[in-house]
Design a protein around this motif. Structure first.
Motif: not given
Length: 313
Positions: A121-130
Motif C-alpha cells: 500500500t505504501s508503493q506508488p500506483w505505478s509499481a503496484r500496477r506493474e
C-alpha cells in the motif's frame, strides 16, 4: 482493511501524472487469498464469499495476495447494477450456485495491495500496477482491465458505450485504505444515485403491498433531505423484498428534515433511514425532487453513514 475511495472530479485530470480506467457499475470488493482460501469482503467489511461462488478459483492462483476490484454483472457486455443486485444479498450456497450459472459475475481487479506477505500500500500506483499485470490474472470470471493515458478520450468513449464513467489515478499515489483521496478522481456519466428509504406507500388498491418508496439524500447537516417518490422498478419480487426489509423499521414521524409534499405523504408509512438503495433518474427538478426515478436495487455494500461521508468530502 477498507478500500481507498475516489473523490468527485470537477473535470478529467490532464497530464502525464495521471492514468485513467473505466468506472465499473458494480460492487466494490477486496479479494483476500491466503493459504488456498479466498475471502471476499465488501466495502463495509461484510464477507460476501458465499454470494459469488464463480470467483472461488481465485484461491488457487497464488499463495498470498490481496486484490482490490469491482464485481460486475455484464448484460450484453455492459455492467448492470440491477442484475448484480440479485446476487449481492444471497447467503444460501445452493441459491448462489444456481444464480452463478444463470447470471454470472466478473471480478475486475484494478489494484494489488499485498503479495506473498508483503504490504504494497505504501508503493506508488505505478509499481503496484506493474506487479498486478505480471500476475497474468485472466479467466472467464476475473480479469485485470486495461488503463489509458488519454483520459478525455476514454471519458467520451465510455459515454458512447453506455458505461458509468471513468476513474483517474495519480501514478505516484500510494494506497490510502479507508480514505477518500484526491489522488483518485471519478468522473461519472450516468445519473444514478444512492439514497436512503425513509418511508413507503402502498400499491394502489391495497393497504399493505409496497408500491413506492420515499427516499432522501444527505442534507449536509447530518440529516436527510426528501428527494422524491420512487415507484418504477418495484413491481413483483423487488417490491415484496423491500417491504419485508422495511417492516421492522417503522416509525411514527417522517425522518426527513424538509417537508414532504402532501401528495407523497398521504398514506405513507415512515421508516428509520437505514436502508440504502440505488436509483436512476433524469436529475433533479426545480423543487429538488428526482425526475422520473427508477429503482435499481439494494446497496448492501453501503450504509447511510457512507452517503453522508461522500457529501461531506
Amino acid at each position: 482493511m477498507q478500500p481507498m475511495l475516489a473523490s468527485v472530479a470537477d473535470g478529467v485530470p490532464r497530464g502525464d501524472d495521471w492514468v485513467h480506467e473505466v468506472k465499473w457499475d458494480g460492487m466494490r470488493v477486496l479479494a483476500d487469498v491466503h493459504d488456498g482460501r479466498l475471502q471476499l469482503l465488501s466495502r463495509t467489511g461484510r464477507d460476501v464469499s458465499v454470494s459469488f461462488p464463480e470467483l472461488a478459483g481465485l484461491a488457487t492462483t497464488y499463495d498470498d495476495l490481496l486484490l482490490d476490484g469491482e464485481v460486475v454483472a455484464l448484460d450484453r457486455g455492459i455492467p448492470s447494477f440491477s442484475a448484480l443486485a440479485e446476487r449481492m444479498h444471497v447467503s444460501s450456497p445452493r441459491k448462489a450456485a444456481t444464480l452463478a450459472t444463470q447470471r454470472p459475475v466478473t471480478f475486475m481487479a484494478f489494484d494489488l495491495l499485498r503479495l506473498f506477505g508483503q504490504d504494497l500500500t505504501s508503493q506508488p500506483w505505478s509499481a503496484r500496477r506493474e506487479l498486478l499485470e505480471r500476475l497474468d490474472l485472466s479467466s472467464s470470471a476475473w480479469q485485470v482491465p486495461p488503463v489509458y493515458d488519454d483520459g478525455e478520450g476514454l471519458f467520451e468513449a465510455t459515454r458512447d458505450q453506455g458505461l458509468e464513467g471513468i476513474v483517474s489515478k495519480r501514478r505516484a499515489s500510494p494506497y490510502a485504505p479507508g480514505r477518500r483521496s484526491p489522488d483518485w478522481r471519478k468522473s461519472p456519466h450516468r445519473a444514478t444515485l444512492s439514497v436512503v428509504i425513509g418511508g413507503w406507500r402502498p400499491e394502489t388498491g391495497t393497504t399493505n403491498r409496497l408500491g413506492a418508496v420515499l427516499v432522501g439524500t444527505p442534507d449536509g447537516a447530518g440529516g436527510w433531505e426528501y428527494a422524491g417518490r420512487v415507484g418504477a422498478g418495484l413491481a413483483g419480487t423487488a417490491g415484496a423484498r423491500l417491504g419485508k426489509l422495511l417492516e421492522p423499521l417503522s416509525r411514527n414521524a417522517s425522518p426527513f428534515t424538509n417537508e414532504v409534499p402532501r401528495e407523497d405523504a398521504v398514506g405513507a408509512t415512515w421508516t428509520e433511514p437505514r436502508l440504502v438503495v440505488e436509483v436512476q433518474s433524469l436529475g433533479r427538478g426545480s423543487t429538488g425532487k428526482l425526475r422520473q426515478p427508477a429503482y435499481l436495487g439494494i446497496r448492501t455494500d453501503l450504509t447511510p453513514a457512507d452517503l453522508h461521508e461522500v457529501t461531506d468530502a
